[in-house]
Design an enzyme around this catalytic site. Structure first.
Site, PDB file in Angstrom:
ATOM      1  N   TYR A 160       0.813  -1.213   0.000  1.00  0.00           N
ATOM      2  CA  TYR A 160       0.000   0.000   0.000  1.00  0.00           C
ATOM      3  C   TYR A 160       0.851   1.270   0.000  1.00  0.00           C
ATOM      4  O   TYR A 160       1.706   1.457   0.865  1.00  0.00           O
ATOM      5  CB  TYR A 160      -0.938   0.038   1.218  1.00  0.00           C
ATOM      6  N   ASP A 214       0.004   6.855   7.224  1.00  0.00           N
ATOM      7  CA  ASP A 214      -1.275   6.153   7.098  1.00  0.00           C
ATOM      8  C   ASP A 214      -1.060   4.665   7.349  1.00  0.00           C
ATOM      9  O   ASP A 214      -0.395   3.985   6.562  1.00  0.00           O
ATOM     10  CB  ASP A 214      -1.840   6.379   5.690  1.00  0.00           C
ATOM     11  N   HIS A 216      -3.572   2.598   7.388  1.00  0.00           N
ATOM     12  CA  HIS A 216      -4.573   2.012   6.489  1.00  0.00           C
ATOM     13  C   HIS A 216      -5.278   0.801   7.098  1.00  0.00           C
ATOM     14  O   HIS A 216      -5.440  -0.237   6.464  1.00  0.00           O
ATOM     15  CB  HIS A 216      -3.950   1.646   5.130  1.00  0.00           C
ATOM     16  N   GLU A 266     -11.986   8.896   6.191  1.00  0.00           N
ATOM     17  CA  GLU A 266     -12.156   8.968   4.742  1.00  0.00           C
ATOM     18  C   GLU A 266     -13.167   7.956   4.217  1.00  0.00           C
ATOM     19  O   GLU A 266     -13.698   8.131   3.124  1.00  0.00           O
ATOM     20  CB  GLU A 266     -10.813   8.790   4.031  1.00  0.00           C
TER      21      GLU A 266
END
Length: 407
Positions: A160, A214, A216, A266
């Site tokens: 990622y 991040d 994630h 988000e």
């Protein structure tokens, strides 16, 4: 004034942007963004089959009533598809309002609180040296804040947010495949290695650079709490999505063990998704986007609630959002008294500028909104004919033993 028609366009340079254009009987039109990344045809179809027929004949100035008509009038509420479609309509109506008034949209909120909004860039590297070079490159471009992602030894380098071998780490944007790519994740390797990354960053760039990271959604709550505690010494601007956002009570454990700033949101699409974590002050930055969160009207409500509880904005701004969405958020950023930072990936390719012409611009780490009426972005339908929909998927993640994990 009445709405006479509306049309949906799907496609764009390298992305399946979903663009809504609402026309009125006075020749004024408004634009909205309904791009739900890698599920683009769903809000487009929802707009075409269910929402647009209800728009015809309505007064576009009554955006509050229209928003509630589509939200409260639906028995099955919320969800990313519905809220993205409603968000596009709402953006387009605010665009029309601004054009009627001859004012940029932020003036309809109460005017500017700042001249420019600080943005952060994505920096990446397959290893630490490549990451450090990427950060240096973005500093040369004027960025004062960077999100950092780095390859982990013993894991595939193309995980990622990480540029793989042969990819340009300074201009890297994740490319999605026609079918889901399967990434491999190892939490132990990640937790052992990442603190050394932040140590090297601070050694080379000092403490003035704003550093974001991040996770994630990859860590369990206890892991996230321990990780956040260890990273305090490196003075991160924020730690994003340390655990899956659905389990908001897990944030209490992180708060009990660390003062590191937390950014989440988000994947949220309504005030009700983030109400508890804002009111309980379990986060420091709210990461919703004007597209996924039902447009300007609903996003502004979230920002107002966040302001009361000392939570700043940090709107999502990946390239899945078109320049229309980025403009909507730009106007909110200019106004918001509790503005924090804006995610920013350069969309300004010649092809994208031709499709969405505007005078908004980046300069020295800041994003500046023009004084053009409305949202300040146009849409070239002739350019749009060059593009068509191409199916894409996000990757999926497995542990090394094959167990499905969180993307």
């Amino acid at each position: 004034m009445k709405i006479t028609s509306a049309e949906v366009f799907v496609g764009g340079p390298g992305k399946n942007y979903v663009t809504l254009k609402i026309m009125t009987d006075q020749g004024i039109y408004g634009l909205g963004d309904a791009t739900l990344n890698n599920r683009e045809t769903l809000p487009a179809k929802y707009l075409q089959d269910y929402l647009i027929p209800c728009l015809i004949g309505k007064d576009p100035r009554n955006s509050e009533d229209i928003w509630n008509f589509f939200y409260r009038g639906a028995y099955f509420r919320r969800g990313p598809i519905a809220m993205t479609a409603i968000g596009a309509i709402d953006m387009a109506l605010w665009d029309i309002k601004g054009k009627i008034a001859g004012l940029p949209v932020h003036q309809l909120f109460g005017g500017k609180s700042r001249e420019g909004a600080m943005v952060y860039a994505h920096t990446t590297g397959g290893d630490i040296e490549q990451l450090l070079d990427s950060i240096a490159h973005h500093q040369e471009q004027g960025y004062q804040a960077v999100r950092v992602q780095c390859g982990i030894p013993g894991m595939p380098k193309d995980g990622y947010g990480v540029a793989g071998d042969g990819e340009d780490a300074n201009h890297f944007i994740t490319q999605y495949g026609e079918l889901p790519k399967e990434e491999i994740w190892d939490t132990d390797k990640y937790l052992r290695f990442m603190p050394t990354v932040f140590e090297k960053i601070r050694e080379r760039f000092g403490n003035d650079l704003k550093v974001l990271h991040d996770v994630h959604h990859r860590l369990l709550p206890r892991e996230a709490a321990a990780f956040a505690k260890e990273l305090e010494q490196y003075n991160l601007y924020w730690l994003e999505d340390p655990t899956p956002a659905e389990d908001q009570s897990a944030l209490k454990l992180i708060r009990q063990h660390s003062t590191i700033p937390i950014a989440i949101g988000e994947v949220f699409n309504s005030l009700w998704d983030c109400k508890q974590m804002i009111q309980d002050e379990l986060i420091d930055f709210i990461r919703i986007s004007a597209t996924y969160a039902g447009g300007i009207t609903h996003t502004k409500r979230i920002v107002d609630l966040a302001h009361i509880h000392n939570v700043r904005t940090g709107f999502h701004g990946a390239p899945s959002h078109s320049p229309i969405s980025m403009a909507a958020q730009g106007h909110l950023n200019a106004w918001a008294p509790n503005f924090g930072i804006q995610e920013y990936l350069v969309l300004g390719t010649p092809e994208c500028d031709a499709l969405f012409p505007s005078d908004h611009h980046y300069k020295n780490g800041m994003f500046h909104i023009s004084d053009a009426p409305g949202l300040g972005v146009d849409f070239d339908e002739n350019q749009a004919q060059r593009y068509s929909y191409e199916r894409r998927y996000h990757p999926v993640v497995r542990l090394q033993d094959g167990t499905m994990w969180n993307y």
